[in-house]
Design a protein around this motif. Structure first.
Motif, short mmCIF file in Angstrom:
data_model
loop_
_atom_site.label_atom_id
_atom_site.label_comp_id
_atom_site.label_asym_id
_atom_site.label_seq_id
_atom_site.Cartn_x
_atom_site.Cartn_y
_atom_site.Cartn_z
N THR A 299 6.32 25.65 -37.67
CA THR A 299 6.40 23.90 -37.94
C THR A 299 6.82 23.74 -36.87
O THR A 299 7.81 22.90 -36.76
CB THR A 299 6.00 23.64 -38.71
OG1 THR A 299 6.30 23.80 -39.55
CG2 THR A 299 4.23 23.63 -39.15
N VAL A 346 7.41 23.76 -31.11
CA VAL A 346 7.19 22.56 -32.19
C VAL A 346 8.18 21.96 -32.75
O VAL A 346 8.79 22.20 -33.25
CB VAL A 346 6.04 23.14 -33.15
CG1 VAL A 346 5.52 21.81 -34.16
CG2 VAL A 346 4.53 23.65 -33.43
N LYS A 349 10.98 14.96 -34.75
CA LYS A 349 11.81 13.88 -33.44
C LYS A 349 13.21 13.88 -34.63
O LYS A 349 14.14 13.54 -33.48
CB LYS A 349 10.82 12.57 -35.01
CG LYS A 349 9.52 12.52 -34.11
CD LYS A 349 8.61 11.15 -34.44
CE LYS A 349 7.38 11.29 -33.85
NZ LYS A 349 6.89 10.06 -34.50
N ASP A 397 6.76 12.62 -24.83
CA ASP A 397 5.63 12.58 -24.25
C ASP A 397 4.77 13.18 -23.16
O ASP A 397 4.00 13.61 -22.73
CB ASP A 397 4.79 10.79 -24.31
CG ASP A 397 5.37 10.77 -25.68
OD1 ASP A 397 5.39 11.54 -26.70
OD2 ASP A 397 5.33 9.58 -25.86
N GLN A 400 4.39 17.47 -23.52
CA GLN A 400 2.82 17.51 -24.12
C GLN A 400 1.84 17.17 -22.98
O GLN A 400 0.78 18.22 -23.17
CB GLN A 400 2.98 16.63 -25.27
CG GLN A 400 2.37 16.96 -26.12
CD GLN A 400 2.39 17.52 -27.40
OE1 GLN A 400 3.68 18.10 -27.50
NE2 GLN A 400 1.43 19.47 -26.75
N SER A 458 -1.91 19.54 -37.88
CA SER A 458 -1.49 19.00 -36.78
C SER A 458 -1.42 20.11 -35.43
O SER A 458 -1.33 21.24 -35.98
CB SER A 458 0.13 18.46 -36.54
OG SER A 458 0.64 19.02 -35.43
N THR A 462 -3.84 17.37 -30.85
CA THR A 462 -3.30 16.23 -32.29
C THR A 462 -2.08 15.70 -31.73
O THR A 462 -1.86 14.05 -31.53
CB THR A 462 -3.70 16.48 -33.45
OG1 THR A 462 -2.44 17.34 -33.67
CG2 THR A 462 -4.85 16.76 -34.07
N ARG A 463 -1.28 16.38 -30.89
CA ARG A 463 -0.20 15.84 -30.55
C ARG A 463 0.04 15.35 -28.99
O ARG A 463 0.68 14.39 -28.56
CB ARG A 463 1.45 16.81 -30.78
CG ARG A 463 0.96 17.43 -31.48
CD ARG A 463 3.05 18.20 -31.62
NE ARG A 463 2.15 19.75 -30.99
CZ ARG A 463 2.00 20.93 -31.92
NH1 ARG A 463 1.83 20.94 -33.16
NH2 ARG A 463 1.99 21.82 -30.99
N SER A 466 -1.24 11.28 -29.74
CA SER A 466 -0.36 10.62 -29.71
C SER A 466 0.40 10.20 -29.12
O SER A 466 0.63 9.07 -28.39
CB SER A 466 0.45 11.21 -30.79
OG SER A 466 -0.51 11.58 -32.09
#
Length: 599
Positions: A299, A346, A349, A397, A400, A458, A462-463, A466
């Motif tokens: 993580t 991973v 933020k 973003d 990803q 997660s 899922t990421r 988002s």
């Protein structure tokens, strides 16, 4: 060479003559080796990296052979799909995804998963030449083609350059030729016996109907198995083939991990290879695999790397480089590394916010802007008069989304990615999903069954969901089902895997000019200045630009020049006749350098 033989006719004649005569010039066998210091003790020769300089025409000849050998290997499937090194795919992303998916699935399903990370000692420089030729024979290459390659390796010598001059000639009996375009494809074919021997065992880890056995990236090998016995069989086989090939594993750089899903822990099981035992990782330990920290817990795989990136960013900001040079350094050395970890690791933020804050601070300082100034000039492209520095959260973003698109369109991991995605959506909608459900999920839909509470686990999808929702607030991006495949659309047009990141970045840059124009004061100036298209070359390289001009122009473009009439606070005199007093530092600076060109 380019000026003398633009069409390549002379080189073609020379190469064909060499092929007919079955020989090569003696100069092609000779090279000069320069030792470059790396780290630690200078008295230890292993801490110096050898860099070889050889004949340029020989390298061009090698490039022709590499193109032909590469096409032959691809046409006849001579390089396994597990090998991603020197191949036209994003191998790091695919291997890291497969390995993290196996670890997460083993923990979630309470299964066993055994992993071994292996590193070959000086693989490029120690593989014997006879092993190379034997591996080419096993691959099915004909003797005539092998003899052409053999001529490049038969009588190789090198001289090492030192403080006292060149050493006597040293005969080279092992290793692929450094700097030759032919070497990568030859090394991959030489390593194929180890990879194929492991694949024949059939002891891999079953994941959503796919078997993960070997993850190879040049000489970095990762074995994955469902049981300790299966992994040990893999290591025994790899050790025997490597010993035959004259290669050894560096056990200090190897590691193993035994995950017991039922006990929810990492067991200290000892595995052996070539009469040695690599260290076993415990629950909180990680292994640096293809630039990303991987282990039982994944993580926080990029925290350490992001701290290093943040430190180097501050070094660039405090350096004596010119302002435009600092911007180029950030675009060249910092942002690509951040993007790599955003795709492969991973990332939390908080460290991203720290990097973004420092980039904004350095960017505004480079433009001589006050902190109250709008940040949009940093985000615009050079053509729009900006610095090409997108916000890190937007870059995250985009990375990803591009990473997910690459996995869904991957020839090797496409089915595995779709199965993984279907399983995630199934838990959300609580029924077997249809293809349209997958597209709606990735688009971030909250209607119907998607209003159900998330399972709270997660993962990459899922990421990705988002990230798509956040990006949709700025640009028209969506996921659609096209003939059973998930594709990404931008403004109604389907994006291909290779061009997706470039298109998304360009589209998001079109969002910031409008946001900047909407500013009550600074936007008015930009609205007028953007009506024309003056040259922007100075933003990238500072050509024909004085430092005084640079310090003034960016403030003027944003209406941030410190005039009496534009004071934001206080009750000081706002008469325009006092502007000369306020502008004196700029005029003095300009007068100092008005005779100097800083191009």
């Amino acid at each position: 060479m380019e000026r003398m033989d633009k069409s390549g006719y002379a080189l073609k004649v020379v190469f064909n003559a060499l092929h007919r005569l079955g020989t090569i010039p003696q100069a092609w066998d000779k090279s000069v080796t320069i030792l470059v210091y790396k780290k630690r003790e200078k008295s230890d020769i292993s801490n110096w990296r050898p860099i070889s300089r050889s004949n340029t025409i020989a390298k061009l000849y090698s490039l022709v052979l590499a193109n032909r050998l590469g096409r032959w290997a691809a046409r006849n499937d001579r390089i396994s799909a597990a090998q991603k090194g020197f191949m036209p795919v994003d191998g790091c992303c695919e291997h890291n995804f497969a390995l993290r998916a196996a670890i997460a699935e083993a923990r979630r399903s309470r299964r066993q998963c055994c992993i071994a990370w292996l590193d070959l000692t000086n693989a490029f420089g120690s593989v014997p030449h006879e092993t190379i030729f034997t591996s080419l024979q096993w691959a099915g290459l004909n003797e005539e083609a092998i003899s052409v390659i053999r001529r490049l390796y038969t009588t190789n010598t090198t001289n090492i350059r030192s403080h006292q001059g060149l050493t006597p000639e040293i005969s080279i009996q092992a290793g692929v030729k450094q700097g030759f375009p032919l070497s990568p494809i030859i090394f991959n074919l030489t390593l194929e016996p180890i990879i194929r021997a492991i694949l024949q065992l059939g002891s891999g880890y079953s994941l959503y109907g796919e078997s993960i056995d070997v993850l190879a990236y040049v000489d970095d090998l990762t074995f994955v198995s469902e049981s300790p016995e299966g992994l040990q069989a893999m290591l025994d086989t790899a050790g025997r083939v490597a010993t035959w090939a004259g290669l050894t594993f560096n056990r200090k750089k190897c590691a193993t991990l035994h995950i017991d899903g039922k006990r929810r822990e990492a067991l200290p099981t000892q595995f052996h290879i070539q009469e040695g035992a690599p260290p076993a990782l415990f629950e909180m330990e990680v292994y640096e695999h293809l630039g990303v920290s991987t282990g039982y817990h994944v993580t926080q795989s990029a925290n350490k790397a992001l701290k290093v990136i943040n430190f180097k960013l501050k070094m660039i900001g405090d350096s004596l480089l010119a302002p435009w040079q600092k911007v180029v350094a950030i675009n060249t050395f910092i942002l690509p590394r951040v993007s790599f970890h955003l795709k492969n690791g991973v990332v939390q933020k908080r460290p991203l916010n720290l990097i973004d804050r420092d980039i904004k601070r350095i960017g505004k300082r480079c433009l001589n802007l006050p902190q109250r100034a709008s940040a949009e000039p940093l985000y615009l492209s050079y053509q729009r008069g900006g610095l090409n520095l997108l916000p890190i959260n937007v870059v995250a973003d985009i990375s990803q989304i591009v990473h997910g698109l690459g996995l869904l369109q991957s020839a090797h991991l496409g089915q595995l990615s779709m199965a993984f995605l279907s399983n995630v959506v199934k838990k959300r909608v609580r029924r077997p999903p249809e293809l349209q459900d997958l597209a709606s999920y990735l688009c971030g839909s909250m209607e119907g069954a998607f209003a159900n509470e998330s399972p709270g686990i997660s993962n990459i999808w899922t990421r990705l969901r988002s990230a798509t929702r956040r990006l949709k607030s700025k640009i028209n991006v969506s996921w659609v089902n096209e003939d059973g495949h998930m594709t990404l659309c931008l403004n109604g047009f389907v994006l291909q895997r290779g061009a997706a990141e470039y298109a998304l970045r360009n589209s998001i840059r079109e969002y910031y000019p409008q946001k900047r124009i909407a500013k009550p004061d600074q936007g008015k100036v930009y609205e007028i200045s953007s009506a024309t298209n003056p040259p922007k070359h100075f933003l990238r390289n500072g050509d024909f630009t004085r430092f005084a001009d640079w310090r003034f122009i960016h403030r003027a473009r944003l209406d941030c020049v410190p005039l009496n009439g534009s004071q934001r606070f206080g009750n000081k005199n706002r008469k325009c006749r006092n502007v000369a007093v306020r502008m004196r530092p700029y005029f003095m600076s300009y007068a100092t350098v008005n005779q100097t060109s800083w191009s």
